[in-house]
Motif scaffolding. Structure first.
Motif, mmCIF file in Angstrom:
data_model
loop_
_atom_site.group_PDB
_atom_site.id
_atom_site.type_symbol
_atom_site.label_atom_id
_atom_site.label_comp_id
_atom_site.label_asym_id
_atom_site.label_seq_id
_atom_site.Cartn_x
_atom_site.Cartn_y
_atom_site.Cartn_z
ATOM 1 N N PRO A 86 4.385 -5.069 -6.882
ATOM 2 C CA PRO A 86 4.310 -3.902 -5.987
ATOM 3 C C PRO A 86 4.594 -2.579 -6.691
ATOM 4 C CG PRO A 86 5.508 -5.688 -4.936
ATOM 5 C CD PRO A 86 5.302 -6.094 -6.361
ATOM 6 N N LEU B 260 1.741 0.323 -6.636
ATOM 7 C CA LEU B 260 2.036 1.523 -5.846
ATOM 8 C C LEU B 260 2.171 2.763 -6.729
ATOM 9 C CD1 LEU B 260 4.527 0.048 -3.215
ATOM 10 C CD2 LEU B 260 2.104 0.603 -2.918
ATOM 11 N N THR C 46 -0.629 5.931 -6.520
ATOM 12 C CA THR C 46 -0.086 7.154 -5.915
ATOM 13 C C THR C 46 -0.992 8.340 -6.240
ATOM 14 O OG1 THR C 46 2.185 6.337 -6.064
ATOM 15 C CG2 THR C 46 1.878 8.729 -5.864
ATOM 16 N N TYR D 66 -2.841 4.048 2.493
ATOM 17 C CA TYR D 66 -1.592 3.355 2.183
ATOM 18 C C TYR D 66 -1.654 1.873 2.553
ATOM 19 C CZ TYR D 66 3.414 2.666 1.536
ATOM 20 O OH TYR D 66 4.638 2.222 1.092
ATOM 21 N N LYS D 67 -2.350 1.532 3.640
ATOM 22 C CA LYS D 67 -2.458 0.123 4.030
ATOM 23 C C LYS D 67 -3.169 -0.684 2.943
ATOM 24 C CE LYS D 67 -2.403 0.393 9.093
ATOM 25 N NZ LYS D 67 -3.161 0.103 10.327
ATOM 26 N N GLN E 150 -3.260 0.097 -0.240
ATOM 27 C CA GLN E 150 -2.333 0.011 -1.373
ATOM 28 C C GLN E 150 -1.342 -1.137 -1.168
ATOM 29 O OE1 GLN E 150 -0.461 3.638 -2.754
ATOM 30 N NE2 GLN E 150 -2.129 4.916 -1.959
ATOM 31 N N ILE E 151 -0.827 -1.259 0.051
ATOM 32 C CA ILE E 151 0.137 -2.330 0.357
ATOM 33 C C ILE E 151 -0.514 -3.698 0.168
ATOM 34 C CG2 ILE E 151 1.438 -3.420 2.223
ATOM 35 C CD1 ILE E 151 2.845 -1.024 1.135
ATOM 36 N N ALA F 195 -0.936 -4.323 -3.489
ATOM 37 C CA ALA F 195 0.375 -4.446 -4.142
ATOM 38 C C ALA F 195 0.980 -5.829 -3.947
ATOM 39 C CB ALA F 195 1.324 -3.377 -3.622
ATOM 40 N N PHE F 196 0.762 -6.422 -2.790
ATOM 41 C CA PHE F 196 1.359 -7.726 -2.521
ATOM 42 C C PHE F 196 0.332 -8.854 -2.629
ATOM 43 C CE2 PHE F 196 4.490 -4.898 -0.670
ATOM 44 C CZ PHE F 196 5.680 -5.497 -1.050
ATOM 45 N N LEU G 203 -3.005 -5.861 8.785
ATOM 46 C CA LEU G 203 -3.188 -4.482 8.334
ATOM 47 C C LEU G 203 -4.529 -3.901 8.796
ATOM 48 C CD1 LEU G 203 -1.878 -4.805 4.656
ATOM 49 C CD2 LEU G 203 -0.714 -3.672 6.567
#
Length: 605
Positions: free
Chosen positions: A321, A325, A329, A335-336, A338-339, A342-343, A399
């Motif tokens: 993550p 992230l 940036t 952002y969703k 990216q999340i 990231a995971f 998401l």
């Protein structure tokens, strides 16, 4: 050869057959059970290998295993490169650049820190292994994306990152190992740098030359059609072998570059090559996972302690993550998304293969903790494969980054009857998309609130602008029989031949116009042409959906609607099935029958 005991050695032919059956069988079973295929392949390999002892790759295949895995990984990365067309990136291009140029070095750093401070490895082993940890594994990402049905941009981010960073991770390990050799006085700094630079330069040059040579020879007609795939394979193997001979593991970079060059050469035969490579890759991914899982030794895993668990958790919850992230940036990626990226960091074949190689080399140099590298790699791969295999789809749904849970329908052709049919499907909560090259043909559909696309469904614009992942079925229903056949034939490999339908052709009864079964789609609805259906619409016929109950059965519905033509049924979960006769209508509670009915029956309903 009959097996008398589990410890009997398999003949090589029997071993290859067993790997193929289990690998492809696991993929098919996963499709039937709607489970992640990677999980079943991993489980099958462990069961026949360390658990039952039926298959031992080192014993039954011997020295062929390592080169087989190397070649398989090279072909998988090449096929991945073939899918990386720069036009397909669009708004994800900035994110991909960040994940490669910022994410790769940052991932190397965070992985090395986790290995040193959490797993307890010394700095030399941590830096070398940390370089390999950059990879996220196209062998795992591709099946996961196929199952999860992600939106275009996060899918592109994960796919491009996996394929591009795979050779970068292997080369990072080569660079780190070269530094370790310098520090242990096995070689000089100048020799190490020179060897690395030469290796990378040769790999890049070979990749470009191989890709350009293939593209030029295919475009100029120097290679006959029936020899294109064999020539492609031979050149691929030659590029990989030559590059690997100059610098170990640089062959992965060479074949990836070669694939990207071919993908962006606009070859007329690109579609056929890509489909063949996809089929070959499915076989190779299946076989490699079975081999690696069967080759694991429980005694090696027994060396691990609580630090291994902490390390895996640190990689999944912290290192990955933080890397993603920070990299994304300011990239403009929502952002969703990216999340989600990231995971989502499953590791695959390249990590296990390269980690085992460098673990042995470091151990030979006197770094005893390097013996833990291979077991740590396998544990991380197994954990991330299982974790993301079961959680990616629901996590993405939460998401809002997947296609609709209800499979949608694409209607190609803005005809009066397709518009009426689309309205009924939309009222039944089935996602519908109508397309037509003529903007005016979609006017009524747009007024009715139906999603439309004015353009050719076969165009690159459609591929880039439409979230096709939300749709699983396509119906070619224009007034042009030739165009309908072209659409059905071209999209059948992507949607699956069982999910591509075509309205009956006006000339289908003529022997002179009868098409072979390899062209066109499945028959759509009753045996009626576009002209005949539109004629009924002009006479006042209309489409409707009728819900069956325990009291109101299919027989009762038919008795009340004797002249109706049944087109489809929608099951209680919203999944639509097109039918061609009443025999295909399975009457059950909450099933809806979609039919074309006369004006009198419509008014009665």
């Amino acid at each position: 050869m009959a097996l008398e005991t589990a410890s009997d050695a398999l003949q090589p032919v029997m071993a290859f057959a067993l790997v193929g059956v289990l690998g492809v069988g696991s993929q098919w079973l996963a499709f039937r059970l709607r489970m992640p295929a990677i999980v079943l392949m991993l489980l099958a390999g462990i069961l026949i290998g360390p658990v039952a002892g039926v298959f031992d790759p080192e014993r039954d295949i011997g020295p062929l295993m390592s080169p087989m895995i190397s070649i398989a990984v090279a072909i998988i990365l090449f096929e991945g490169g073939l899918t990386l067309n720069f036009h397909s990136l669009q708004d994800a291009v900035k994110g991909v650049k960040r994940l490669v140029f910022v994410g790769a070095p940052l991932g190397w750093l965070t992985s090395a820190l986790a290995l040193h401070y959490v797993a307890g490895l010394n700095w030399e082993s941590s830096v070398v292994f940390g370089g390999i940890m950059i990879v996220t594994g196209p062998t795992v990402i591709a099946p996961l994306l196929r199952t999860a049905r992600l939106s275009k941009r996060p899918a592109a981010l994960l796919q491009w990152e996996a394929i591009v960073n795979d050779p970068i991770g292997a080369l990072a390990a080569v660079l780190a190992f070269s530094v370790v050799l310098v520090l242990t006085a096995s070689t000089t700094l100048g020799e190490a740098i020179w060897s690395f630079v030469i290796g990378i330069s040769v790999a890049t040059a070979l990749g470009f030359i191989g890709g350009y040579g293939i593209a030029r020879s295919f475009r100029e007609g120097w290679v006959p059609e029936y020899m294109k795939v064999p020539v492609l394979f031979v050149v691929l193997l030659a590029v990989f072998a030559l590059s690997d001979f100059v610098l170990h593991e640089s062959g992965l970079l060479a074949v990836t570059i070669m694939g990207i060059v071919i993908a962006n050469s606009n070859l007329p035969s690109y579609g056929e090559l890509l489909r063949f490579k996809e089929h070959a890759t499915i076989l190779l991914v299946s076989g490699v996972f079975i081999l690696l899982a069967a080759n694991i030794e429980f005694s090696a895993l027994a060396q691990l302690n609580w630090r291994a668990v902490a390390f895996v958790l640190a990689m999944v919850l912290l290192a990955r993550p933080i890397t993603v992230l920070v990299s994304l940036t300011g990239s403009g990626i929502p952002y969703k998304e990216q999340i989600l990226v990231a995971f989502t960091g499953p590791r695959g074949v390249v990590l296990v293969a390269v980690a085992g190689l460098f673990g042995e080399r470091l151990f030979a140099l006197g770094f005893e903790d390097a013996a833990l590298i291979a077991p740590l790699a396998f544990v991380l791969v197994a954990f991330t494969v299982v974790l993301h295999g079961f959680t990616l789809a629901p996590f993405a749904r939460a998401l809002g980054l997947t296609g609709s849970d209800i499979p949608g329908v694409i209607l190609v052709g803005g005809r009066p009857w397709t518009t009426a049919f689309a309205e009924v499907l939309q009222k039944s909560d089935v996602p519908v998309l109508m397309t037509d090259p003529n903007f005016g043909n979609l006017r009524t559909a747009r007024t009715a609130g139906i999603e439309t696309f004015s353009g050719d469904i076969l165009s690159e614009a459609a591929e880039h602008r439409l979230e096709l992942v939300s749709y699983t079925t396509i119906v070619a229903a224009t007034d042009n029989d030739a165009y309908n056949t072209l659409v059905a034939t071209d999209l059948a490999p992507e949607f699956g031949r069982d999910n591509v339908f075509q309205v009956m052709r006006d000339t289908s009864d003529s022997a002179r116009h009868h098409l072979p079964t390899t062209l066109g789609g499945k028959g759509f609805g009753p045996e009626m042409t576009d002209r005949e259906i539109n004629a009924l619409i002009r006479q006042g016929w209309g489409f409707g959906a009728t819900r069956l109950t325990e009291e109101y059965t299919a027989d009762q519905w038919r008795a009340e609607n004797p002249e109706a033509h049944v087109f489809a049924r929608i099951d209680p979960k919203g999944v639509i099935r097109f039918v061609q006769s009443d025999d295909d209508v399975k009457g059950a509670p909450d099933v809806r029958i979609v039919s074309l009915r006369p004006k009198t029956e419509v008014e009665a309903a």
